[in-house]
Scaffold this motif. Structure first.
Motif, PDB file in Angstrom:
ATOM      1  N   CYS A  49       0.983  -1.281   0.035  1.00 19.51           N
ATOM      2  CA  CYS A  49      -0.109   0.041  -0.004  1.00 19.51           C
ATOM      3  C   CYS A  49       0.891   1.379   0.038  1.00 19.51           C
ATOM      4  O   CYS A  49       1.908   1.328   0.474  1.00 19.51           O
ATOM      5  N   ASP A  50       0.188   2.234  -0.639  1.00 15.70           N
ATOM      6  CA  ASP A  50       1.027   3.602  -0.488  1.00 15.70           C
ATOM      7  C   ASP A  50       0.105   4.386   0.709  1.00 15.70           C
ATOM      8  O   ASP A  50      -1.181   4.007   0.959  1.00 15.70           O
ATOM      9  N   GLU A 111      -2.536  12.628  -7.035  1.00 16.38           N
ATOM     10  CA  GLU A 111      -1.569  12.743  -7.990  1.00 16.38           C
ATOM     11  C   GLU A 111      -0.237  12.204  -7.685  1.00 16.38           C
ATOM     12  O   GLU A 111       0.652  12.267  -8.458  1.00 16.38           O
ATOM     13  N   ARG A 112      -0.373  11.675  -6.430  1.00 20.97           N
ATOM     14  CA  ARG A 112       1.108  11.288  -5.826  1.00 20.97           C
ATOM     15  C   ARG A 112       1.064   9.894  -5.345  1.00 20.97           C
ATOM     16  O   ARG A 112       2.232   9.522  -4.777  1.00 20.97           O
ATOM     17  N   LEU A 113      -0.056   9.328  -5.205  1.00 18.01           N
ATOM     18  CA  LEU A 113      -0.013   8.146  -4.739  1.00 18.01           C
ATOM     19  C   LEU A 113      -0.746   7.078  -5.678  1.00 18.01           C
ATOM     20  O   LEU A 113      -1.363   7.290  -6.661  1.00 18.01           O
ATOM     21  N   THR A 114      -0.381   5.744  -5.180  1.00 16.92           N
ATOM     22  CA  THR A 114      -0.752   4.731  -6.214  1.00 16.92           C
ATOM     23  C   THR A 114      -1.692   3.811  -5.558  1.00 16.92           C
ATOM     24  O   THR A 114      -1.257   3.184  -4.480  1.00 16.92           O
ATOM     25  N   PRO A 115      -2.795   3.496  -5.735  1.00 13.39           N
ATOM     26  CA  PRO A 115      -3.864   2.555  -5.201  1.00 13.39           C
ATOM     27  C   PRO A 115      -3.100   0.918  -5.133  1.00 13.39           C
ATOM     28  O   PRO A 115      -2.296   0.730  -5.961  1.00 13.39           O
ATOM     29  N   PRO A 116      -3.348   0.392  -3.786  1.00 17.51           N
ATOM     30  CA  PRO A 116      -4.146   0.733  -2.805  1.00 17.51           C
ATOM     31  C   PRO A 116      -3.901   1.721  -1.822  1.00 17.51           C
ATOM     32  O   PRO A 116      -2.673   1.665  -1.702  1.00 17.51           O
ATOM     33  N   VAL A 117      -4.478   2.525  -1.172  1.00 11.71           N
ATOM     34  CA  VAL A 117      -4.003   3.577  -0.335  1.00 11.71           C
ATOM     35  C   VAL A 117      -4.783   3.458   0.871  1.00 11.71           C
ATOM     36  O   VAL A 117      -5.782   3.210   0.876  1.00 11.71           O
ATOM     37  N   ARG A 118      -3.859   3.675   2.114  1.00 11.67           N
ATOM     38  CA  ARG A 118      -4.506   3.623   3.097  1.00 11.67           C
ATOM     39  C   ARG A 118      -4.105   5.121   3.891  1.00 11.67           C
ATOM     40  O   ARG A 118      -2.922   5.683   3.537  1.00 11.67           O
ATOM     41  N   ILE A 119      -4.871   5.758   4.427  1.00 13.54           N
ATOM     42  CA  ILE A 119      -4.729   7.023   5.056  1.00 13.54           C
ATOM     43  C   ILE A 119      -4.554   6.616   6.783  1.00 13.54           C
ATOM     44  O   ILE A 119      -5.405   6.112   7.216  1.00 13.54           O
ATOM     45  N   ILE A 120      -3.194   7.156   7.057  1.00 12.71           N
ATOM     46  CA  ILE A 120      -3.045   6.861   8.554  1.00 12.71           C
ATOM     47  C   ILE A 120      -2.515   8.293   9.128  1.00 12.71           C
ATOM     48  O   ILE A 120      -1.468   8.733   8.682  1.00 12.71           O
ATOM     49  N   ALA A 121      -3.025   8.751  10.311  1.00 14.27           N
ATOM     50  CA  ALA A 121      -2.599  10.135  10.698  1.00 14.27           C
ATOM     51  C   ALA A 121      -2.818  10.223  12.191  1.00 14.27           C
ATOM     52  O   ALA A 121      -3.901   9.710  12.591  1.00 14.27           O
ATOM     53  N   ASN A 122      -2.189  10.966  12.893  1.00 16.78           N
ATOM     54  CA  ASN A 122      -2.370  11.604  13.927  1.00 16.78           C
ATOM     55  C   ASN A 122      -2.699  13.095  13.633  1.00 16.78           C
ATOM     56  O   ASN A 122      -1.844  14.010  13.339  1.00 16.78           O
ATOM     57  N   LEU A 123      -4.130  13.289  13.342  1.00 16.26           N
ATOM     58  CA  LEU A 123      -4.461  14.416  12.880  1.00 16.26           C
ATOM     59  C   LEU A 123      -4.442  15.528  13.718  1.00 16.26           C
ATOM     60  O   LEU A 123      -4.719  15.536  15.016  1.00 16.26           O
ATOM     61  N   PRO A 124      -4.164  16.789  13.147  1.00 14.61           N
ATOM     62  CA  PRO A 124      -3.950  18.080  13.776  1.00 14.61           C
ATOM     63  C   PRO A 124      -5.456  18.185  14.301  1.00 14.61           C
ATOM     64  O   PRO A 124      -6.506  18.155  13.549  1.00 14.61           O
ATOM     65  N   TYR A 144     -10.892   6.533  -2.886  1.00 10.89           N
ATOM     66  CA  TYR A 144      -9.665   6.138  -3.613  1.00 10.89           C
ATOM     67  C   TYR A 144      -8.779   5.539  -2.373  1.00 10.89           C
ATOM     68  O   TYR A 144      -7.685   4.540  -2.446  1.00 10.89           O
ATOM     69  N   TRP A 145      -9.114   5.625  -1.132  1.00 14.82           N
ATOM     70  CA  TRP A 145      -8.613   4.710   0.077  1.00 14.82           C
ATOM     71  C   TRP A 145      -9.132   3.527   0.294  1.00 14.82           C
ATOM     72  O   TRP A 145     -10.377   3.628   0.170  1.00 14.82           O
ATOM     73  N   SER A 146      -8.647   2.439   0.702  1.00 11.63           N
ATOM     74  CA  SER A 146      -9.247   1.437   1.226  1.00 11.63           C
ATOM     75  C   SER A 146      -9.546   1.251   2.914  1.00 11.63           C
ATOM     76  O   SER A 146     -10.575   0.773   3.113  1.00 11.63           O
ATOM     77  N   SER A 147      -8.615   2.170   3.515  1.00 12.34           N
ATOM     78  CA  SER A 147      -8.925   2.355   4.918  1.00 12.34           C
ATOM     79  C   SER A 147      -8.439   3.511   5.543  1.00 12.34           C
ATOM     80  O   SER A 147      -7.529   4.392   4.961  1.00 12.34           O
ATOM     81  N   LEU A 148      -9.055   3.997   6.727  1.00 11.13           N
ATOM     82  CA  LEU A 148      -8.402   5.239   7.505  1.00 11.13           C
ATOM     83  C   LEU A 148      -8.158   4.658   8.810  1.00 11.13           C
ATOM     84  O   LEU A 148      -9.121   4.165   9.537  1.00 11.13           O
TER      85      LEU A 148
END
Length: 280
Positions: A49-50, A111-124, A144-148
């Protein structure tokens, strides 16, 4: 003393680069690399994943994501002070970390990621809810994302997983549960962060469903849900009076009592009402 990846401890990185957390940017840094690695593992297998990470700060979670095998990490950081520290991580993981000094609300990550994509963050804290709503309401589904896998204030996390009848049940719960499977997977006390916030935090993992649980027009659903919960103490026949003509008839057609209040209605009920309103 260095860490498992050969990079300095995060406290040293913060001191060397002058990364005092800014309240204006909603910054609270998670410095324990054991915890950041655990969050990365909670997102599942990252090797194919990206990953999009928002608000990496000094890069604690970034290091966890890369150490756990993420194919590529796109780290979007608005605070230019953190870029040099993130570039040092990039040098350790050549070709796997792209650092973007930008506002996450203003970029197109695809524009900068290739699926599959996961979003993982300590969000502000100051943009976490807005980003979540954007990710849950794209023009088409599946997204476009498979999981958050996202860190929030615990109060926000509890609102996401709340059930009908609860005072915490509202717009975030409906939008989350309509199209995803959302669960709180980790809780963290204030002292886990630098500086310690006044509240507890929690990590929520969302799995995107192949299709929404119930049919509804996303724009109509979001509009009527917002109207209903903006005046949650009122009966729906009053709070939704301006949402559509003959609203009592539409509520009845959806199987909802006009005297019910917003927090009493299930996700299925809200979707049924959205379908009736869309007939206008």
């Amino acid at each position: 003393m260095t860490s498992f990846d050969g990079l300095p401890p995060l406290r040293d990185v913060i001191e060397r680069h002058g990364l005092v957390a800014k309240k204006s940017l909603g910054q609270n840094f998670l410095l324990d690399l054991n915890l950041t690695s655990k969050i990365a593992r909670l997102a599942g297998d990252l090797s194919k994943c990206d990953v999009l990470e928002v608000g990496p700060g000094p890069g604690g979670l970034t290091r966890g994501l890369l150490a756990e095998g993420a194919r590529k990490v796109l780290a979007v950081e608005k605070d230019s002070r953190a870029i040099a520290a993130l570039d040092e991580i990039s040098a350790i993981y050549p070709g796997r970390l792209e650092v973007l000094n930008a506002d996450a609300l203003e970029i197109d990550p695809l524009e900068r990621l290739t699926p599959p994509v996961r979003i993982i963050a300590n969000l502000p804290y100051n943009i976490g809810t807005e980003l979540l709503v954007r990710w849950l309401t794209p023009p088409s589904w599946p997204p476009y994302w498979s999981s958050l896998t996202l860190m929030f204030q615990r109060e926000v996390a509890e609102r996401i997983v709340a059930q009908p009848g609860s005072k915490k049940y509202g717009r975030l719960a409906i939008l989350s549960q309509w199209r995803t499977r959302a669960n709180i997977v980790m809780e963290l006390p204030p002292e886990a962060f630098t500086p310690p916030p006044k509240i507890h935090s929690a990590v929520v993992h969302f799995e995107a469903l192949p299709k929404a649980r119930f049919e509804a027009d996303p724009k109509v659903l979001e509009r009527i849900v917002a109207a209903g919960f903006n005046q949650r103490r009122k009966m729906l026949r009053a709070s939704l009076k301006g949402a559509a003509p003959e609203i009592e008839d539409r509520l009845n057609a959806a199987g909802i009592k006009p005297t019910d209040r917003a927090e009493q209605i299930s996700v299925e009920g809200w979707c049924a009402l959205a379908r009736e309103v869309a007939k206008t």
